[in-house]
Structure formats: C-alpha cells, structure tokens
Design a protein around this motif. Structure first.
Motif, PDB file in Angstrom:
ATOM      1  N   LEU A 257       1.145  -1.229  -0.146  1.00 55.07           N
ATOM      2  CA  LEU A 257      -0.434   0.402   0.310  1.00 55.07           C
ATOM      3  C   LEU A 257       0.468   1.183   0.086  1.00 55.07           C
ATOM      4  N   LYS A 258       2.443   1.724   0.738  1.00 50.07           N
ATOM      5  CA  LYS A 258       3.361   2.519   0.441  1.00 50.07           C
ATOM      6  C   LYS A 258       3.977   2.617  -0.923  1.00 50.07           C
ATOM      7  N   LYS A 259       3.657   1.662  -1.473  1.00 47.91           N
ATOM      8  CA  LYS A 259       4.226   1.781  -3.130  1.00 47.91           C
ATOM      9  C   LYS A 259       3.094   2.362  -3.794  1.00 47.91           C
ATOM     10  N   ARG A 260       1.793   2.050  -3.332  1.00 52.43           N
ATOM     11  CA  ARG A 260       0.811   2.441  -3.998  1.00 52.43           C
ATOM     12  C   ARG A 260       0.301   4.046  -3.813  1.00 52.43           C
ATOM     13  N   GLY A 261       1.114   4.314  -3.014  1.00 51.93           N
ATOM     14  CA  GLY A 261       0.936   6.191  -2.413  1.00 51.93           C
ATOM     15  C   GLY A 261      -0.004   6.136  -1.059  1.00 51.93           C
ATOM     16  N   PHE A 262      -0.356   5.329  -0.273  1.00 49.48           N
ATOM     17  CA  PHE A 262      -1.224   5.483   0.571  1.00 49.48           C
ATOM     18  C   PHE A 262      -0.246   6.057   2.056  1.00 49.48           C
ATOM     19  N   LYS A 263      -0.403   6.365   3.054  1.00 46.67           N
ATOM     20  CA  LYS A 263       0.397   6.835   3.712  1.00 46.67           C
ATOM     21  C   LYS A 263       0.425   5.428   5.272  1.00 46.67           C
ATOM     22  N   ILE A 264       1.154   5.252   5.718  1.00 50.40           N
ATOM     23  CA  ILE A 264       0.677   3.810   6.517  1.00 50.40           C
ATOM     24  C   ILE A 264       1.360   4.639   8.174  1.00 50.40           C
ATOM     25  N   GLY A 265      -0.023   3.868   8.802  1.00 52.35           N
ATOM     26  CA  GLY A 265       0.155   4.201   9.990  1.00 52.35           C
ATOM     27  C   GLY A 265       0.140   3.042  10.780  1.00 52.35           C
ATOM     28  N   ASP A 266      -0.490   2.243  11.955  1.00 50.60           N
ATOM     29  CA  ASP A 266      -0.371   0.750  12.687  1.00 50.60           C
ATOM     30  C   ASP A 266       0.121  -0.460  12.022  1.00 50.60           C
ATOM     31  N   VAL A 267       0.597  -1.322  12.499  1.00 46.78           N
ATOM     32  CA  VAL A 267       0.747  -2.628  11.618  1.00 46.78           C
ATOM     33  C   VAL A 267       1.138  -3.386  12.878  1.00 46.78           C
ATOM     34  N   GLY A 268      -0.360  -4.699  12.775  1.00 46.49           N
ATOM     35  CA  GLY A 268       0.004  -5.387  13.953  1.00 46.49           C
ATOM     36  C   GLY A 268      -0.557  -6.550  13.681  1.00 46.49           C
ATOM     37  N   ASN A 269      -0.949  -7.126  14.699  1.00 48.33           N
ATOM     38  CA  ASN A 269      -2.489  -8.025  14.999  1.00 48.33           C
ATOM     39  C   ASN A 269      -3.997  -7.085  14.881  1.00 48.33           C
ATOM     40  N   ALA A 270      -4.243  -7.753  14.360  1.00 45.80           N
ATOM     41  CA  ALA A 270      -6.238  -7.237  14.848  1.00 45.80           C
ATOM     42  C   ALA A 270      -6.357  -6.999  16.385  1.00 45.80           C
ATOM     43  N   PRO A 271      -6.930  -5.914  16.785  1.00 47.85           N
ATOM     44  CA  PRO A 271      -7.803  -6.253  18.064  1.00 47.85           C
ATOM     45  C   PRO A 271      -9.385  -6.998  18.083  1.00 47.85           C
ATOM     46  N   LYS A 272      -8.813  -7.753  19.598  1.00 47.20           N
ATOM     47  CA  LYS A 272      -9.582  -8.888  19.862  1.00 47.20           C
ATOM     48  C   LYS A 272     -11.085  -8.998  19.109  1.00 47.20           C
ATOM     49  N   GLU A 273     -11.708  -7.662  19.204  1.00 50.36           N
ATOM     50  CA  GLU A 273     -12.980  -7.552  18.431  1.00 50.36           C
ATOM     51  C   GLU A 273     -13.097  -8.545  17.031  1.00 50.36           C
ATOM     52  N   TYR A 274     -12.185  -7.964  16.122  1.00 49.43           N
ATOM     53  CA  TYR A 274     -12.091  -9.126  14.923  1.00 49.43           C
ATOM     54  C   TYR A 274     -11.110  -9.870  14.338  1.00 49.43           C
ATOM     55  N   ASP A 275     -10.058 -10.087  15.736  1.00 50.45           N
ATOM     56  CA  ASP A 275      -9.016 -11.347  15.174  1.00 50.45           C
ATOM     57  C   ASP A 275      -9.309 -12.553  15.085  1.00 50.45           C
ATOM     58  N   LYS A 276      -9.417 -13.658  14.515  1.00 46.12           N
ATOM     59  CA  LYS A 276      -9.871 -14.853  13.555  1.00 46.12           C
ATOM     60  C   LYS A 276     -11.517 -14.639  13.340  1.00 46.12           C
ATOM     61  N   LYS A 277     -12.027 -13.811  13.334  1.00 46.26           N
ATOM     62  CA  LYS A 277     -13.136 -13.822  12.772  1.00 46.26           C
ATOM     63  C   LYS A 277     -13.790 -13.217  11.791  1.00 46.26           C
ATOM     64  N   VAL A 278     -13.587 -12.618  10.977  1.00 43.48           N
ATOM     65  CA  VAL A 278     -13.384 -12.232   9.666  1.00 43.48           C
ATOM     66  C   VAL A 278     -13.324 -13.283   9.102  1.00 43.48           C
ATOM     67  N   LYS A 279     -13.809 -13.467   7.706  1.00 44.55           N
ATOM     68  CA  LYS A 279     -14.401 -14.538   7.209  1.00 44.55           C
ATOM     69  C   LYS A 279     -14.212 -14.945   5.757  1.00 44.55           C
ATOM     70  N   GLY A 280     -14.551 -12.871   5.393  1.00 49.23           N
ATOM     71  CA  GLY A 280     -14.069 -12.745   4.017  1.00 49.23           C
ATOM     72  C   GLY A 280     -12.337 -12.447   3.527  1.00 49.23           C
ATOM     73  N   ALA A 281     -12.539 -11.235   2.970  1.00 47.87           N
ATOM     74  CA  ALA A 281     -10.931 -10.969   2.547  1.00 47.87           C
ATOM     75  C   ALA A 281     -10.850 -10.014   2.998  1.00 47.87           C
TER      76      ALA A 281
END
Length: 203
Positions: A104-128
């Motif tokens: 995403l940085k190569k495509r021009g976006f600014k990058i903020g935090d990078v890491g594991n998802a918070p608990k409400e989403y961790d291992k709970k996102v079944k789609g892309a």
C-alpha cells in the motif's frame, strides 16, 4: 298517317331505344377501381423513396429530437497520499499485515499502525477483509481504499475520531488487487459520469 295502323289516344309510342344502365354502372365501377390503383401506386412510390418511413411524408412535425449527452461533475475524492491506513492481521498466517502495508505504501498510501487485529476482529473475519473508518469516510476515503481490496466489507464507526482507516485482513485474503486494475478502478470513481437527456414522448 293512313293505312291499316291508326294512332288513338293522347300518348305516342317511344321512338328512341331504352337506356343501357348496365353499361353505365360497369363504367363507374371501372373508374373507381382505376382511381384506387393510382392511389395505391402513389403510396408505394412514397415508401420506396422514403425507406418506408411514413413520418417523412408527413413533414418535419413527426421528427424526433436527437438525444444529447452531458457530463456530470466528477466526484471529489481524496488522493491516496492523504489517506492514512492502519493494517491489521486477523488471520493465523503471519507476515500478512507487514507485506500488505508495504505494498500500500508503494501505491501512495500513508501507513499508520501495523500488527495483529484487535480482539473484536481477531480470527473473526471470514471474508477477504474489513475496511473500517469514521462515518465521514463512507463516501470519501473508504471507496478509494476499496479499489485496492474489492472484496472487503465496508464499515463505519459513528464515534470514531480522526480520518484514518483500518484494513483488517480476513481468512479469504489472498493479495491486494493488481495495481493496474486498482488504478483503473480509482479512475472510474473520479471520472465524470455521462447522462443522456430524456427523449421526446412518442419517439
């Protein structure tokens, strides 16, 4: 007038032959038929020279106006360089968040935090993935980020502060969209939309 024939009474015999009414009726019928054939032939000639368009023979009143296309103003969307994206990994596969953030940085976006998802989403996102942002981002920065991951779900948080977005990677994530395809999708978002004037009723 002598001889054996004698005229008596006040009436004289008719000396002219009787009218032939049958011939007159036949002549009248023949005339009507001839006029009908002439009219039919005239219509056929009109069809030949006008291509079967009866409105051409009726004059310009039957002509329809030509529809005119006009361009609606382009949508004002933020550029990728003004959008900050936090990239989180909600899967059990390691390294996805960093690799995605680097692309995403190569495509021009600014990058903020990078890491594991918070608990409400961790291992709970079944789609892309899930694209998350403030309510104001629904028709602005979220569609821009969505060009990079078309299959992602869009969500907003009413009480969220700031303008940053979250890209949360889900189980069905393979990779971001091809850069050429993402650029084309972004161009379609910002190009003017063509509109056509309504045609005249009956055309």
């Amino acid at each position: 007038m002598g001889g054996q024939y004698r005229i008596t009474g006040g009436k004289y015999p008719r000396m002219r032959p009787p009218r032939r009414r049958g011939r007159l009726v036949a002549a009248a019928v023949a005339s009507v038929a001839a006029l009908g054939l002439i009219g039919w032939g005239t219509l056929q000639l009109i069809d030949v020279f006008t291509g079967g368009d009866k409105s051409a023979a009726a004059g310009t009143k039957a002509e329809c106006p030509v529809a005119k296309a006009s361009a609606a103003p382009a949508r004002a969307l933020p550029e990728p360089r003004t959008i900050t994206v936090n990239v989180y990994n909600a899967t059990t596969r390691s390294g996805l968040a960093k690799a995605t953030a680097d692309e995403l940085k190569k495509r021009g976006f600014k990058i903020g935090d990078v890491g594991n998802a918070p608990k409400e989403y961790d291992k709970k996102v079944k789609g892309a993935g899930v694209l998350l942002g403030p309510a104001t981002a629904l028709d602005t920065s979220l569609p821009v980020l969505a060009t990079q991951l078309p299959g992602a779900e869009h969500r907003t948080e009413a009480g969220r502060k700031g303008t940053g977005l979250d890209l949360i990677i889900g189980d069905k994530f393979g990779s971001l969209a091809q850069r050429a395809a993402a650029d084309q999708a972004l161009a379609r978002l910002t190009e003017p939309k063509r509109t056509t004037a309504a045609s005249k009723k009956g055309c």
